[in-house]
Design an enzyme around this catalytic site. Sequence first.
Site, PDB file in Angstrom:
ATOM      1  CG  HIS A 265      -5.800  -2.470   0.332  1.00  0.00           C
ATOM      2  ND1 HIS A 265      -5.288  -1.796  -0.743  1.00  0.00           N
ATOM      3  CD2 HIS A 265      -5.089  -2.049   1.413  1.00  0.00           C
ATOM      4  CE1 HIS A 265      -4.324  -0.992  -0.347  1.00  0.00           C
ATOM      5  NE2 HIS A 265      -4.176  -1.139   0.965  1.00  0.00           N
TER       6      HIS A 265
ATOM      7  CB  SER B 207      -0.969  -0.069   1.182  1.00  0.00           C
ATOM      8  OG  SER B 207      -2.030   0.840   1.032  1.00  0.00           O
TER       9      SER B 207
ATOM     10  CG  ASP C 171      -7.131  -2.456  -3.479  1.00  0.00           C
ATOM     11  OD1 ASP C 171      -7.774  -1.986  -2.524  1.00  0.00           O
ATOM     12  OD2 ASP C 171      -5.887  -2.411  -3.533  1.00  0.00           O
TER      13      ASP C 171
END
Length: 330
Positions: free
Chosen positions: A301, A148, A272
Site C-alpha cells: 500500500h 489512498s 495491497d
Amino acid sequence: MSPGTRRALKELVEKAEFRPLGRNAHLQTLGAAFGRRVPESPSLLEVWNTSDDDFLRVHRWDRPEPVGMALLLHGLEGSARSPYVRGVARALHARGFSVYVMEHRSCGGPMNRARRLYHSGETTDLDFVVRGLVKRHPELPLTLFGVSLGGNQIAKWLGTHEVPSAVAGAVVVSPPFDLVASGAHMDRSSLTYVRYFLRTLIPKAVAKEAQYPGCVDIEAVRRATNFESFDEHGTAALHGFASARDYYERSSCGRYLEGIRVPTLFVAAEDDPFNPGETIPRAQFHDSEWLHGLFPRHGGHVGFMGRGRGGPTFWLDELAADFSSTVVRR
C-alpha cells in the site's frame, strides 16, 4: 486530449515496469512509510479560509517559471510531512512544477473549527483549492496527485464534477475502489494497521465532540476497535451518512470512474494489504481512453520500493513526474 498525448501516455504506461525490492507486501508498505527519509521541502504555509468559517492548510513550493502546477493530497492521517508526499513533491519540483500540498482538515496542524473532519468521499475542499489555484494562475496547467484516501477523493471529484479545463491530468495511487470490501478486509485481516489509525482518529472525534457536544456518541466512538465501528459512530455521524455502509458505498471511487474525462493514471498493487486485489476494476481501464492503469503484482500500500545501486528506489516519484510532465504538454 491530442492524439500525440494519447500515444505518449500509452507508451509511458507500457514501458513503466516495477521491479520490487522483495515481495512482502507489509515490508513494502511499512518500509516506504517509516523507513524512508526525505529532506523537507522549503515550502511556504498558506491558510485558506473556507466558506463554512473553517480553514485549510496549503503548503506551497514555487518555481520561478513553472511548466505547471501540481496539487498533492495525502492519505488517511497523513500530512505534508509524509514521506510519499515529500518524495513526489521533490520529483515534480525538479521537473519544473510549482507544488502545492493540501492538508485535510485536522491533519498536520491544529484542530479545525467546523462540525466536521474529513473522509474518503469528501471533495468540497479539493474543489475549493483546485478552483482557487486555477483562478490564481489561469495561464498554468494543473495536475493532481493523491494516495489512498486522497487519491479516492481525486478520482471521485474527477468523475462527478465539472472539471476546469486547466486540469491536465491526475495520478491516483492505492485508492480504495470499493470501500465496503476494503473496510471489511482491513477489519478482518489488517487489524494492526486499523489500530494504528484509530489511535489518532478516536481522539480527534473526541475533541470534535468537545467542540460540538452531542455530535457523536462519544462512548461508542471510544469503544471502537475496527473501522466499521468507528465509521458507524464517528465518520457517518459527523458527515451526514446513514451508516458506515452508506458512507462506504457512496464514497468509493470505483463507482465514479466512468465520469472521468481527463488523463488519469491509477497505480495499485495486487497485494495491497488495505485494498483487496480483486477490487481493481480492470475492465473499466480497457474501455476508457482517459483511464490508465498500472497494477503490479507486488508493491503493498503506497509502497513500491524498488532495487537501486545505492539502496531502495521509490518508483512512484519519477512515475508521477513522468506522467504529469507528459499531460502538461498536451
